[in-house]
Design an enzyme around this catalytic site. Structure first.
Site, mmCIF file in Angstrom:
data_model
loop_
_atom_site.group_PDB
_atom_site.id
_atom_site.type_symbol
_atom_site.label_atom_id
_atom_site.label_comp_id
_atom_site.label_asym_id
_atom_site.label_seq_id
_atom_site.Cartn_x
_atom_site.Cartn_y
_atom_site.Cartn_z
ATOM 1 N N ASP A 72 -0.038 4.624 5.472
ATOM 2 C CA ASP A 72 -1.522 4.713 5.480
ATOM 3 C C ASP A 72 -2.244 4.011 6.555
ATOM 4 O O ASP A 72 -3.266 3.634 6.386
ATOM 5 C CB ASP A 72 -2.224 4.583 4.058
ATOM 6 C CG ASP A 72 -1.605 5.750 3.136
ATOM 7 O OD1 ASP A 72 -1.169 6.834 3.478
ATOM 8 O OD2 ASP A 72 -1.657 5.105 1.843
ATOM 9 N N LYS A 121 -1.686 6.478 11.096
ATOM 10 C CA LYS A 121 -0.641 7.201 11.932
ATOM 11 C C LYS A 121 -1.042 8.498 12.504
ATOM 12 O O LYS A 121 -1.019 8.953 13.614
ATOM 13 C CB LYS A 121 0.765 7.539 11.291
ATOM 14 C CG LYS A 121 1.349 6.041 10.913
ATOM 15 C CD LYS A 121 2.672 6.296 10.242
ATOM 16 C CE LYS A 121 2.375 6.913 8.952
ATOM 17 N NZ LYS A 121 1.711 5.996 7.955
ATOM 18 N N GLY A 139 0.498 11.625 3.800
ATOM 19 C CA GLY A 139 -0.694 12.293 3.855
ATOM 20 C C GLY A 139 -1.346 11.528 5.320
ATOM 21 O O GLY A 139 -1.638 10.524 5.262
ATOM 22 N N HIS A 140 -1.352 12.475 6.310
ATOM 23 C CA HIS A 140 -1.740 11.882 7.855
ATOM 24 C C HIS A 140 -3.011 12.539 8.001
ATOM 25 O O HIS A 140 -3.199 13.871 8.221
ATOM 26 C CB HIS A 140 -0.874 12.211 8.815
ATOM 27 C CG HIS A 140 0.593 11.722 8.532
ATOM 28 N ND1 HIS A 140 1.679 11.723 9.244
ATOM 29 C CD2 HIS A 140 0.995 10.617 7.563
ATOM 30 C CE1 HIS A 140 2.549 10.794 8.943
ATOM 31 N NE2 HIS A 140 2.418 10.024 7.913
ATOM 32 N N GLN A 179 5.262 7.216 6.114
ATOM 33 C CA GLN A 179 5.238 5.921 5.555
ATOM 34 C C GLN A 179 5.128 4.748 6.403
ATOM 35 O O GLN A 179 4.578 4.872 7.457
ATOM 36 C CB GLN A 179 6.301 5.928 4.591
ATOM 37 C CG GLN A 179 6.608 6.838 3.306
ATOM 38 C CD GLN A 179 6.895 8.274 3.799
ATOM 39 O OE1 GLN A 179 8.066 8.504 4.520
ATOM 40 N NE2 GLN A 179 6.238 9.163 3.493
HETATM 41 P P1 GDP Z 1 -1.483 7.614 7.834
HETATM 42 O O1 GDP Z 1 -0.770 8.189 6.637
HETATM 43 O O2 GDP Z 1 -1.061 6.381 8.357
HETATM 44 O O3 GDP Z 1 -1.643 8.742 8.866
HETATM 45 O O4 GDP Z 1 -3.009 7.076 7.355
HETATM 46 P P2 GDP Z 1 -4.057 8.031 6.214
HETATM 47 O O5 GDP Z 1 -4.519 9.099 6.818
HETATM 48 O O6 GDP Z 1 -3.021 8.122 4.767
HETATM 49 O O7 GDP Z 1 -4.948 6.837 5.925
HETATM 50 C C1 GDP Z 1 -5.808 6.448 6.863
HETATM 51 C C2 GDP Z 1 -7.284 6.642 6.640
HETATM 52 O O8 GDP Z 1 -8.084 5.689 7.320
HETATM 53 C C3 GDP Z 1 -7.584 8.073 6.871
HETATM 54 O O9 GDP Z 1 -8.698 8.232 5.947
HETATM 55 C C4 GDP Z 1 -8.237 7.599 8.264
HETATM 56 O O10 GDP Z 1 -9.332 8.916 8.400
HETATM 57 C C5 GDP Z 1 -9.102 6.457 8.217
HETATM 58 N N1 GDP Z 1 -9.044 5.858 9.506
HETATM 59 C C6 GDP Z 1 -8.017 5.793 10.629
HETATM 60 N N2 GDP Z 1 -8.523 4.885 11.333
HETATM 61 C C7 GDP Z 1 -9.535 4.492 11.100
HETATM 62 C C8 GDP Z 1 -10.501 3.416 11.502
HETATM 63 O O11 GDP Z 1 -10.274 2.887 12.480
HETATM 64 N N3 GDP Z 1 -11.465 2.936 10.564
HETATM 65 C C9 GDP Z 1 -11.804 3.690 9.676
HETATM 66 N N4 GDP Z 1 -13.117 3.186 8.971
HETATM 67 N N5 GDP Z 1 -10.990 4.565 9.021
HETATM 68 C C10 GDP Z 1 -9.900 4.859 9.727
HETATM 69 P P1 IMO Z 2 1.967 8.006 4.780
HETATM 70 O O1 IMO Z 2 3.175 8.665 5.696
HETATM 71 C C1 IMO Z 2 1.689 5.203 1.470
HETATM 72 C C2 IMO Z 2 4.738 5.329 -1.791
HETATM 73 C C3 IMO Z 2 4.413 5.558 -2.914
HETATM 74 C C4 IMO Z 2 5.488 5.133 -3.892
HETATM 75 C C5 IMO Z 2 6.625 4.788 -2.898
HETATM 76 C C6 IMO Z 2 7.662 5.928 -3.241
HETATM 77 O O2 IMO Z 2 0.775 8.764 4.347
HETATM 78 O O3 IMO Z 2 1.978 6.603 5.281
HETATM 79 P P2 IMO Z 2 7.905 8.335 -2.838
HETATM 80 O O4 IMO Z 2 7.030 9.651 -3.239
HETATM 81 O O5 IMO Z 2 8.089 8.398 -1.598
HETATM 82 O O6 IMO Z 2 9.065 8.480 -3.766
HETATM 83 O O7 IMO Z 2 6.911 7.349 -3.288
HETATM 84 O O8 IMO Z 2 6.251 5.116 -1.562
HETATM 85 N N1 IMO Z 2 4.510 6.349 -0.443
HETATM 86 C C7 IMO Z 2 3.563 6.224 0.344
HETATM 87 N N2 IMO Z 2 2.664 5.184 0.395
HETATM 88 N N3 IMO Z 2 1.781 6.215 2.418
HETATM 89 C C8 IMO Z 2 2.749 7.072 2.336
HETATM 90 O O9 IMO Z 2 2.843 8.182 3.450
HETATM 91 C C9 IMO Z 2 3.628 7.169 1.385
HETATM 92 N N4 IMO Z 2 4.601 7.864 1.153
HETATM 93 C C10 IMO Z 2 5.209 7.141 0.026
HETATM 94 O O10 IMO Z 2 3.089 5.474 -3.219
HETATM 95 O O11 IMO Z 2 4.860 3.773 -3.921
HETATM 96 MG MG MG Z 3 -1.210 8.390 4.550
#
Ligand code: GDP
Ligand code: IMO
Ligand code: MG
Length: 423
Positions: free
Chosen positions: A13, A16, A40-41, A224
């Site tokens: 998270d 990415k 979840g991207h 991840q």
């Molecule tokens: P990912 O899994 O690495 O793609 O990241 P996620 O989407 O799960 O989580 C990142 C969260 O931070 C999302 O809600 C994005 O919209 C948000 N986000 C990304 N870059 C920034 C930033 O620079 N500032 C803020 N405030 N939010 C951001």
């Molecule tokens: P993105 O790509 C954050 C965590 C889960 C759990 C562990 C194992 O959005 O960054 P699993 O379902 O793979 O068996 O869970 O890994 N986890 C993540 N945490 N971002 C993710 O993906 C994750 N995918 C799995 O919360 O701790």
């Molecule tokens: Mg994510």
């Protein structure tokens, strides 16, 4: 033409999805190499927020091809939902989205096994997203799995039945009460598989090889983060794939000597969702502020993310394992208003000061040692040039670059595509 990588360096998270979307205009192909719908991207542009789970984050760009690599695990039911959500964008999915025949399938019973395994662990549970990731990769390495290419065979349902029956017996092995209606789950699954079969399946390693030879620019998208890597993460509180740079080679069939830039992405602080050790975790108002301002809730499960200070011991380790050549710092805007910021630069490990990540980082062994820095008050979210950044943020960035010995090329100051500053 070399293949560039984009990887999360923390516990996932990091942002990415946003950055892959921003970078896609420089690439012809975006290729996801591991993980599945546990990811979840999030992408934001033109006032729209979109969350992708299995589909690569370059999908909204007209000219980019998106490849789901062999290292990915696909749940047809979730995949169908993702495709349905894209319908209003009028994208030519059949031409733009290519799926590796060697990618493995998540069956409904894999999800049930995940739930049974977690329930049986009780307090020691991993905190899995319950998407069936672990059981699917277990079948892959156990040489029992079903792959996308199997769906092109006339007897795929027989293969499915054998595997699902075995899973049902395995669920019975766990001494837990899991309620399910397999007939209903299977009806959804079979329907989704029929839709999946209308998409384009390819021999992705060959496709990517020819694309490279033809000079196409390829970006491999990780899911991840490095601390969730099955080998190098905080085992057993990890996911079931190699999230680190080497995973891009096995997850796409790209040779190691074909890897170009390794782009590592991190948050200006740290978050973790699910169980497992987290040395710099905060249980106070500062942690609560990070979570609230950063809107730190899982994009896949909605769970609150645990928050804490930046951990440079862990980040250095990730930079090292991945061979990161450039860094991107996300969510600096969330730290605006903190008078003082802390950065963990070493651990007190069983009484000794260490600067590498040891075998066990459980709280009883590790106490973080912090450097304190001045914060900044300015709102960063409207800034779009490096020379607008406040001086104490520049000091923070300089400090990190010196410690990590890798340049920070992008500073993200908000979730939108446009809130991206190049240095
Ligand atoms: P990912 O899994 O690495 O793609 O990241 P996620 O989407 O799960 O989580 C990142 C969260 O931070 C999302 O809600 C994005 O919209 C948000 N986000 C990304 N870059 C920034 C930033 O620079 N500032 C803020 N405030 N939010 C951001
Ligand atoms: P993105 O790509 C954050 C965590 C889960 C759990 C562990 C194992 O959005 O960054 P699993 O379902 O793979 O068996 O869970 O890994 N986890 C993540 N945490 N971002 C993710 O993906 C994750 N995918 C799995 O919360 O701790
Ligand atoms: Mg994510």
């Amino acid at each position: 033409m070399a293949v560039d990588l984009l990887l999360g360096l923390q516990w996932g998270d990091e942002g990415k999805g946003k950055i892959v979307d921003v970078l896609t205009r420089n690439y012809d192909i975006i290729a996801r190499f591991q993980g599945g719908p546990n990811a979840g991207h999030t992408l934001e542009f033109d006032g729209i927020k979109h969350v992708l789970h299995t589909i690569p984050s370059g999908i909204f760009h007209k000219n980019a091809i998106n490849v789901v690599g062999n290292g990915v695990v696909i749940d047809p039911v979730i995949f169908k939902k993702e495709i349905d959500a894209l319908k209003k964008f009028n994208l030519d999915i059949k031409a733009k989205l290519l799926i590796s025949r060697k990618a493995h399938l998540i069956l409904p019973t894999h999800r049930l096994l995940d739930a049974a395994s977690e329930a049986a662990k009780g307090k020691a549970k991993i905190g899995s997203t319950l998407k069936g990731i672990g059981p699917t990769y277990m079948d892959k390495t156990g040489r029992n799995g079903m792959r996308i290419g199997d769906l092109e065979l006339s007897n795929w349902k027989e293969k499915y039945r054998l595997l699902a029956n075995k899973h049902e017996a395995m669920i019975g092995f766990y001494d837990v009460d899991i309620q399910y209606d397999l007939a209903e789950l299977e009806a959804d699954f079979f329907k989704a598989v029929e839709e999946l079969k209308t998409l384009t399946f390819i021999d992705s390693e060959e496709y990517l090889y020819q694309a490279q030879k033809a000079g196409k620019k390829i970006l491999a998208e990780g899911a991840q983060g490095s601390l969730l890597d099955i080998d190098f993460g905080t085992y057993p509180f990890v996911t079931s794939s190699n999230t680190t740079a080497a995973g891009a080679c096995t997850g796409l069939g790209v040779a190691p000597n074909q890897i170009g830039a390794v782009k590592g992405i991190f948050k200006a602080y740290t978050t973790r969702v699910g169980s497992g050790p987290f040395p710099t975790e905060l249980f106070d108002e500062d942690g609560e502020t990070m979570g609230r301002v950063g809107n730190e809730f899982g994009a896949t499960t909605g769970r609150a993310r645990r928050c804490g200070w930046l951990d440079l011991v862990a980040l250095k380790y990730a930079v090292q394992i991945n061979g990161v050549t450039e860094l991107m710092m996300m969510k600096g805007d969330v730290l605006s208003g903190f008078k003082k910021l802390k950065v963990c630069t070493a651990y007190n490990y069983k009484g000794n000061e260490i600067t590498h990540l040891p075998f066990n980082i459980e709280a009883e062994n590790v106490t973080p040692i912090y450097s304190e820095m001045n914060g900044w008050a300015e709102d960063l979210t409207k800034m779009d040039k490096a020379d607008q950044l406040p001086s104490s943020l520049n000091d923070y960035i300089d400090f990190l670059e010196k410690e990590l010995e890798v340049p920070i090329k992008i500073v993200s100051v908000g979730p939108d595509r446009t809130q991206t500053i190049y240095r």
